[in-house]
Write a protein that holds these residues in place. Structure first.
Motif, mmCIF file in Angstrom:
data_model
loop_
_atom_site.group_PDB
_atom_site.id
_atom_site.type_symbol
_atom_site.label_atom_id
_atom_site.label_comp_id
_atom_site.label_asym_id
_atom_site.label_seq_id
_atom_site.Cartn_x
_atom_site.Cartn_y
_atom_site.Cartn_z
ATOM 1 N N ILE A 23 -58.036 -41.082 77.215
ATOM 2 C CA ILE A 23 -57.262 -40.680 76.050
ATOM 3 C C ILE A 23 -56.691 -41.913 75.345
ATOM 4 O O ILE A 23 -56.676 -41.987 74.114
ATOM 5 C CB ILE A 23 -56.155 -39.680 76.464
ATOM 6 N N GLU A 24 -56.239 -42.908 76.139
ATOM 7 C CA GLU A 24 -55.694 -44.126 75.534
ATOM 8 C C GLU A 24 -56.791 -44.891 74.789
ATOM 9 O O GLU A 24 -56.590 -45.343 73.670
ATOM 10 C CB GLU A 24 -55.084 -44.996 76.637
ATOM 11 N N LYS A 25 -57.959 -45.025 75.430
ATOM 12 C CA LYS A 25 -59.063 -45.763 74.811
ATOM 13 C C LYS A 25 -59.602 -45.042 73.578
ATOM 14 O O LYS A 25 -59.982 -45.671 72.590
ATOM 15 C CB LYS A 25 -60.224 -45.917 75.815
ATOM 16 N N ALA A 26 -59.659 -43.698 73.653
ATOM 17 C CA ALA A 26 -60.214 -42.927 72.541
ATOM 18 C C ALA A 26 -59.399 -43.144 71.275
ATOM 19 O O ALA A 26 -59.892 -43.010 70.165
ATOM 20 C CB ALA A 26 -60.270 -41.440 72.891
ATOM 21 N N ALA A 27 -58.123 -43.499 71.452
ATOM 22 C CA ALA A 27 -57.235 -43.693 70.300
ATOM 23 C C ALA A 27 -57.303 -45.124 69.784
ATOM 24 O O ALA A 27 -56.863 -45.409 68.670
ATOM 25 C CB ALA A 27 -55.803 -43.352 70.688
ATOM 26 N N ALA A 28 -57.865 -46.037 70.588
ATOM 27 C CA ALA A 28 -57.874 -47.453 70.202
ATOM 28 C C ALA A 28 -58.923 -47.721 69.121
ATOM 29 O O ALA A 28 -59.817 -46.934 68.900
ATOM 30 C CB ALA A 28 -58.169 -48.301 71.429
ATOM 31 N N GLY A 29 -58.787 -48.838 68.454
ATOM 32 C CA GLY A 29 -59.825 -49.280 67.534
ATOM 33 C C GLY A 29 -59.794 -48.618 66.184
ATOM 34 O O GLY A 29 -60.669 -48.815 65.364
ATOM 35 N N ARG A 30 -58.799 -47.780 65.952
ATOM 36 C CA ARG A 30 -58.664 -47.196 64.603
ATOM 37 C C ARG A 30 -57.172 -47.192 64.305
ATOM 38 O O ARG A 30 -56.523 -46.169 64.195
ATOM 39 C CB ARG A 30 -59.267 -45.794 64.524
ATOM 40 N N ASP A 31 -56.660 -48.458 64.180
ATOM 41 C CA ASP A 31 -55.229 -48.684 64.138
ATOM 42 C C ASP A 31 -54.536 -47.879 63.042
ATOM 43 O O ASP A 31 -53.468 -47.319 63.266
ATOM 44 C CB ASP A 31 -54.964 -50.181 63.933
ATOM 45 N N ASP A 32 -55.171 -47.813 61.860
ATOM 46 C CA ASP A 32 -54.541 -47.108 60.744
ATOM 47 C C ASP A 32 -54.350 -45.623 61.022
ATOM 48 O O ASP A 32 -53.452 -44.992 60.448
ATOM 49 C CB ASP A 32 -55.403 -47.266 59.483
ATOM 50 N N ASP A 33 -55.186 -45.064 61.904
ATOM 51 C CA ASP A 33 -55.097 -43.639 62.196
ATOM 52 C C ASP A 33 -54.208 -43.343 63.400
ATOM 53 O O ASP A 33 -53.978 -42.196 63.737
ATOM 54 C CB ASP A 33 -56.493 -43.067 62.476
ATOM 55 N N GLU A 34 -53.731 -44.397 64.067
ATOM 56 C CA GLU A 34 -52.892 -44.167 65.243
ATOM 57 C C GLU A 34 -51.490 -43.729 64.829
ATOM 58 O O GLU A 34 -51.051 -43.997 63.710
ATOM 59 C CB GLU A 34 -52.784 -45.455 66.053
ATOM 60 N N PRO A 35 -50.800 -43.047 65.754
ATOM 61 C CA PRO A 35 -49.435 -42.639 65.423
ATOM 62 C C PRO A 35 -48.596 -43.854 65.038
ATOM 63 O O PRO A 35 -48.698 -44.919 65.650
ATOM 64 C CB PRO A 35 -48.919 -42.033 66.732
ATOM 65 N N ALA A 36 -47.786 -43.686 63.996
ATOM 66 C CA ALA A 36 -46.870 -44.743 63.588
ATOM 67 C C ALA A 36 -45.955 -45.080 64.756
ATOM 68 O O ALA A 36 -45.547 -44.192 65.500
ATOM 69 C CB ALA A 36 -46.044 -44.262 62.405
ATOM 70 N N THR A 37 -45.643 -46.350 64.945
ATOM 71 C CA THR A 37 -44.804 -46.722 66.080
ATOM 72 C C THR A 37 -43.332 -46.751 65.685
ATOM 73 O O THR A 37 -42.987 -46.832 64.502
ATOM 74 C CB THR A 37 -45.173 -48.110 66.608
ATOM 75 N N ARG A 38 -42.486 -46.693 66.694
ATOM 76 C CA ARG A 38 -41.045 -46.783 66.452
ATOM 77 C C ARG A 38 -40.693 -48.131 65.849
ATOM 78 O O ARG A 38 -39.825 -48.242 64.995
ATOM 79 C CB ARG A 38 -40.302 -46.596 67.774
ATOM 80 N N GLY A 39 -41.414 -49.173 66.315
ATOM 81 C CA GLY A 39 -41.184 -50.513 65.781
ATOM 82 C C GLY A 39 -41.390 -50.551 64.277
ATOM 83 O O GLY A 39 -40.568 -51.103 63.536
ATOM 84 N N GLN A 40 -42.483 -49.917 63.826
ATOM 85 C CA GLN A 40 -42.773 -49.885 62.391
ATOM 86 C C GLN A 40 -41.648 -49.254 61.598
ATOM 87 O O GLN A 40 -41.182 -49.790 60.593
ATOM 88 C CB GLN A 40 -44.045 -49.056 62.155
ATOM 89 N N VAL A 41 -41.199 -48.075 62.072
ATOM 90 C CA VAL A 41 -40.162 -47.358 61.326
ATOM 91 C C VAL A 41 -38.855 -48.143 61.360
ATOM 92 O O VAL A 41 -38.117 -48.179 60.374
ATOM 93 C CB VAL A 41 -39.984 -45.924 61.876
ATOM 94 N N ARG A 42 -38.574 -48.825 62.482
ATOM 95 C CA ARG A 42 -37.375 -49.654 62.543
ATOM 96 C C ARG A 42 -37.437 -50.762 61.496
ATOM 97 O O ARG A 42 -36.455 -51.060 60.815
ATOM 98 C CB ARG A 42 -37.226 -50.268 63.942
ATOM 99 N N GLY A 43 -38.624 -51.378 61.374
ATOM 100 C CA GLY A 43 -38.824 -52.421 60.371
ATOM 101 C C GLY A 43 -38.543 -51.888 58.976
ATOM 102 O O GLY A 43 -37.848 -52.508 58.169
ATOM 103 N N LEU A 44 -39.059 -50.691 58.713
ATOM 104 C CA LEU A 44 -38.889 -50.059 57.408
ATOM 105 C C LEU A 44 -37.413 -49.779 57.140
ATOM 106 O O LEU A 44 -36.900 -50.020 56.041
ATOM 107 C CB LEU A 44 -39.688 -48.752 57.412
ATOM 108 N N ALA A 45 -36.730 -49.265 58.160
ATOM 109 C CA ALA A 45 -35.311 -48.924 58.007
ATOM 110 C C ALA A 45 -34.498 -50.172 57.696
ATOM 111 O O ALA A 45 -33.576 -50.156 56.869
ATOM 112 C CB ALA A 45 -34.807 -48.254 59.281
#
Lengths: 248, 248, 248, 248
Positions: free
Chosen positions: D204-226
């Motif tokens: 499941i972890e590997k199946a999600a890799a390699g398509r970064d734009d489609d991965e769930p947004a991370t908490r780090g990203q939203v913190r950066g935005l905030a």
């Protein structure tokens, strides 16, 4: 002679095809010997091929160990290669490596991974079943009280074991045969686990599809949002300083 | 005669019901023959029905291959159809296709998918068990040393095998019977995998429920945020240009 | 007499404890009869208790069907209740319902769900194994060629079957015994699936822990962000209109 | 003598190595006795060691219970410790605890967790198989009708059982032997479940890799935005108040 990762890489490039051919030769000779229970001159020929390919594998390992620069590091990082030298059965699995470089057109990462697992898994399973059947047949044939006496029964036993069905119409009775059988059972559990994991990954992915608004926000989305904000921020600051200039 | 995807589609529309009826006829005739071990005139009638339906399936495949425009592409994309023609057992699984168009009211995508998997899976499992029992009974009955001699024992053996229990009170002894058995074992592993995957999907979905604030942010949420930002941006720019106008 | 959902609910409230007691009575009487193979007067007493509790279950179902307002809807929505009336074994599973209302203190939703599955699953598994052992013992004891002749062997057979081990030292030989056995195998597959799903849910949850910045953004986070944006937007608009007022 | 959590911790620190040594002594003495079916003087010596280590475990438990401050709370929270005192087999599993503190370099949390599960799981599985084989051998040897008579057959039986293969060439016939066997089967189901869960987590972890734009947004990203938004907000408010000051 130069040593280091570069030398090892070059050696592996040169020996790639010879090793594959040696693996195939080993597989054919070992199968022939085990299935037909070859005797006399033929047995000598087959044992010679098996012995020679084995020497090739040992030489290859020793050369690579010699070429590696920090030898201790290489040794610890290549314990699997040592196991492959010791148990030639494992080497045949190397033949499947070509599969992992197969391409699957333009599909999602999940689909490609699952296709690869399905194809490699099916290939590896069949090869493991075949090799364990050979190995068990080899040690059981002629043992007192043994019931696995020909290749047909051996391969049937191997399938019944790997599927964890275990009718009990055939089973190994020698210590070595039982060790191979335990390895095959472990393979069976791994197969069940891999099949389940692959189906799970598919079901979980599909179960999330079709309700786009409820799916986890993507990184792409947040990146888009962040860019929009940066633009707005830049615009406002430019407007402000423009205002300031007007004011002067 | 026109060729191409349109012609194939039209042909499939016309032959939809006749093929389902042919499948059912084949299933009934084959079951009757295998279960009762029919002899004499009845056997001739049943074999005739089996033969005729088989001709129908071959003709259907050939016509579709003929109608397809880039024939090579169609052939490669329909290898499953070729397998279905060769092994009529598989055709019976087509009867289950109607299930996939069932509707399940207003439920989440995950629930609908899991319901569909459960119903289709149960149907396919029972059909595979039934057909393998028939096929094994067919080849084992009368073979020397065989112990599967009537339909009751065959279906019991099939269930014991598919559940990977394998008591060993019944097991196939002929090569063909064992090949069917291996197929059935593979089916058993697939069933275990699918059951587990479906339960997993449910547990994982439920485990995430009830703590909304901690759940992954949804795409809908971020879209709402992006829209709010666009509005603010538009408002500010409009206000700015209005100010600019005032300033003149 | 009033009818409708309210009347059904009231009836179920009144009959809650009587039905649990009837279930327990049935379980004790059926166990006693099956394990000891009771004969003579005792058998008459036990059969009477089994019969009376059965009448209670039928009456309860009929009364609820009578009280329900759109009877057709209630009937379709309560097919499981009909199955429970027909197969009293299933009723004993109702005894486990109390578990689902257990509380587990302040833990994450996933932990609570997994604890509940583990406890309910273990209870249901043991009850199913026990009841199937009883049912199979009941039909096998005395059958020609049967090898399950006492409760110890029956419960051992049930565990060997549900774990899909299947040594083949004991197995049912009657048609009815085999049907129960198939049910037990299905239960075994369900148990394996549930254990796997529960462990999977735990592993997947843990594998994501400890790298907070890389975890999916939460809904709470985005809500916080949206609120901040609304405030800024409100502030800017208020400031703007204030400016407008100043300008007048 | 002081009591409370601090005293318990100190006691556990002092007894850490003595208890490990006692566990090892117990394991060696029990293995020796069971495998060789020791008689005469040797048996007396081995039984003495087994008895003494058992006393050590009981004393350790009693002391800890005595030192604990709210004894009831400690008792309810350490039921597992009570089980370990009662069934010394379980204690050997404690020897594996050292594994859980192994480090795995700089890898993702998922990889570390999966490595730990794989190593601990393999160790625990082998230990459980070994101990169950010993226990079953102990009770079966010499029982009427028993077929597990030496350690080789016992360990083979244990592997065949834990893999849920169950050929039926060996199986326990005594009540106690069967209870141990049921425990081993439960272990087998747990192993299959854990293998599957670990592979699932990986797929499941590997199946999600390699398509970064489609991965769930991370908490780090939203913190950066905030943070970006807070800065913009602060800038605008400061500019406004500056403007206000200018206006005065």
């Amino acid at each position: 002679m130069p040593r280091g990762p570069e030398a090892v890489r070059k050696w592996e490039e040169i020996t790639y095809w010879p090793l594959i051919i040696a693996s195939l030769l080993w597989l054919i000779a070992y199968s022939w010997k085990s299935i037909t229970d070859a005797q006399g001159e033929l047995a000598v020929v087959l044992w010679t091929i098996i012995g020679l390919t084995y020497v090739v594998f040992v030489v290859d390992y020793v050369v690579r160990l010699f070429l590696a620069k920090p030898r201790g590091v290489w040794f610890r990082g290549h314990l699997l290669d040592l196991a492959i030298v010791a148990i030639p059965m494992l080497r045949a699995l190397r033949l499947l490596r070509a599969i992992t470089s197969m391409t699957f057109g333009r599909h999602s990462a999940g689909t490609v991974l699952r296709s690869r697992i399905a194809i490699y898994g099916a290939g590896a399973s069949l090869l493991v079943i075949y090799l364990c059947a050979l190995a068990v047949l080899d040690v059981e044939r002629g043992a007192p009280g043994a019931n696995i006496e020909n290749f047909g029964d051996a391969i049937w036993w191997a399938f019944v074991t790997v599927a964890t069905v275990g009718y009990g119409d055939y089973y190994p009775v020698t210590a070595l045969g039982r060790i191979w059988a335990v390895g095959l059972m472990a393979g069976g559990i791994a197969i069940v686990g891999t099949v389940t994991a692959t189906v799970s990954s598919y079901v979980i992915e599909k179960a999330a599809a079709g309700r786009d608004d409820d799916e986890p926000a993507t990184r792409g989305q947040v990146r888009g949002l962040a860019q929009e904000m940066t633009e707005l921020s830049g615009y406002l600051k430019a407007a402000k300083s423009g205002e300031g200039t007007d004011a002067k």
